[in-house]
Scaffold this motif. Structure first.
Motif, mmCIF file in Angstrom:
data_model
loop_
_atom_site.group_PDB
_atom_site.id
_atom_site.type_symbol
_atom_site.label_atom_id
_atom_site.label_comp_id
_atom_site.label_asym_id
_atom_site.label_seq_id
_atom_site.Cartn_x
_atom_site.Cartn_y
_atom_site.Cartn_z
ATOM 1 N N VAL A 2 0.815 -1.219 0.000
ATOM 2 C CA VAL A 2 0.000 0.000 0.000
ATOM 3 C C VAL A 2 0.849 1.270 0.000
ATOM 4 N N PHE A 3 1.945 1.263 0.783
ATOM 5 C CA PHE A 3 2.699 2.498 0.977
ATOM 6 C C PHE A 3 4.145 2.470 0.453
ATOM 7 N N GLY A 4 4.653 1.288 0.178
ATOM 8 C CA GLY A 4 6.074 1.167 -0.133
ATOM 9 C C GLY A 4 6.554 1.994 -1.311
ATOM 10 N N ALA A 5 5.744 2.090 -2.350
ATOM 11 C CA ALA A 5 6.184 2.779 -3.567
ATOM 12 C C ALA A 5 6.126 4.298 -3.449
ATOM 13 N N GLN A 6 5.305 4.816 -2.529
ATOM 14 C CA GLN A 6 5.102 6.259 -2.474
ATOM 15 C C GLN A 6 5.730 6.939 -1.269
ATOM 16 N N PHE A 7 6.091 6.162 -0.241
ATOM 17 C CA PHE A 7 6.650 6.759 0.970
ATOM 18 C C PHE A 7 8.147 6.498 1.067
ATOM 19 N N THR A 23 9.608 6.371 6.686
ATOM 20 C CA THR A 23 8.171 6.288 6.966
ATOM 21 C C THR A 23 7.708 4.833 6.949
ATOM 22 N N VAL A 24 8.147 4.085 5.941
ATOM 23 C CA VAL A 24 7.761 2.677 5.836
ATOM 24 C C VAL A 24 8.276 1.896 7.041
#
Length: 262
Positions: A63-68, A72-73
């Motif tokens: 969900v978040f790995g590509a954009q954060f 943060t991850v």
């Protein structure tokens, strides 16, 4: 707050301290809390104690790995690896991490004082408090409104915190959210916040002596936020978290009135 959440909050904060963070970390954590708060299915999956830590971390990566950014991850992975009392507590915990990240990203800035000033601004403007707390209207418009009002008066870190909170109230009162954020910033910096209510302004010497006395009593740095309220007549009212020391004349008069009435 359940014991599981208390332990999860502490462990997540320690994990965040191990990361190198900036203000974008805070913004991304606020965004993650918003996403999880908006999706009961996603929030529930990441707070599910029966799911393996590996599977929860995989969801975070998906969900978040590509954009954060990596910090943060890593903070999100640390949070979802903990056992929370419920999904709502996980969302609140990630939001707390965002406030802590903003505090660390602006260590030389008086975020506590700025948050207090925003709190007083809202308290002194009932229409503004009503507008920010209303369920009507777009949340992003509320964020824009408060950002515009404090532009030039608060740091980017404080503006980030306030804007994010008013956009995602989750049933909370605006001033209560800001007060909680003040406490987190103080805690992150090794202290606590004392709200002091007085009938008149305190001199620099009075503030210094009061700060020293409270710091000694609480075993750490205490920051003062002073509220001027002529209704207290005289004396001081000091509140630190749930502790209240009320030495005002108005409280004594009220006590006497109740005794006479009883």
């Amino acid at each position: 707050m359940g014991s599981a959440t208390t332990q999860a909050l502490a462990a997540s904060a320690v994990a965040l301290d191990a990361q190198t963070v900036d203000l974008n970390t805070a913004r991304e954590l606020f965004a993650a809390a918003n996403v999880l708060g908006s999706s009961k299915q996603l929030g529930g999956a990441l707070a599910d104690p029966t799911a393996s830590v590996e599977s929860r971390s995989q969801v975070v990566a998906t969900v978040f790995g590509a954009q954060f950014q990596p910090a943060t991850v890593a903070a999100l992975n640390a949070a979802v690896s903990q056992r929370w009392s419920n999904a709502d507590d996980l969302v609140a915990g990630i939001e707390d991490l965002a406030v802590r990240a903003a505090s660390r990203a602006a260590e030389g800035v008086d975020i506590e004082g700025e948050l207090f000033s925003v709190t007083r601004l809202i308290a002194d403007n009932p229409d503004l408090e009503l507008a920010l707390g209303s369920r009507l209207g777009a949340n992003d418009a509320k964020g824009t409104l408060v950002s515009t009002l404090i532009a030039g008066k608060a740091s980017d870190a404080t503006t980030t915190i306030v804007s994010a909170l008013v956009q995602n109230p989750r049933g909370r009162r605006v001033r209560a959210m800001l007060s909680h954020a003040m406490g987190l910033v103080a805690q992150q910096r090794g202290g606590v916040v004392a709200t002091v209510t007085s009938a008149s302004a305190l001199s620099a010497d009075q503030q210094e002596r009061l700060t020293a006395a409270l710091s000694k009593s609480y075993g750490g740095r205490v920051s003062l936020n002073v509220v001027i309220d002529p209704a207290v007549v005289g004396g001081l009212r000091v509140q630190i978290a749930d502790d209240v020391i009320d030495g005002t004349i108005s409280s004594r008069i009220e006590d006497l009135r109740q005794k006479l009435a009883g």
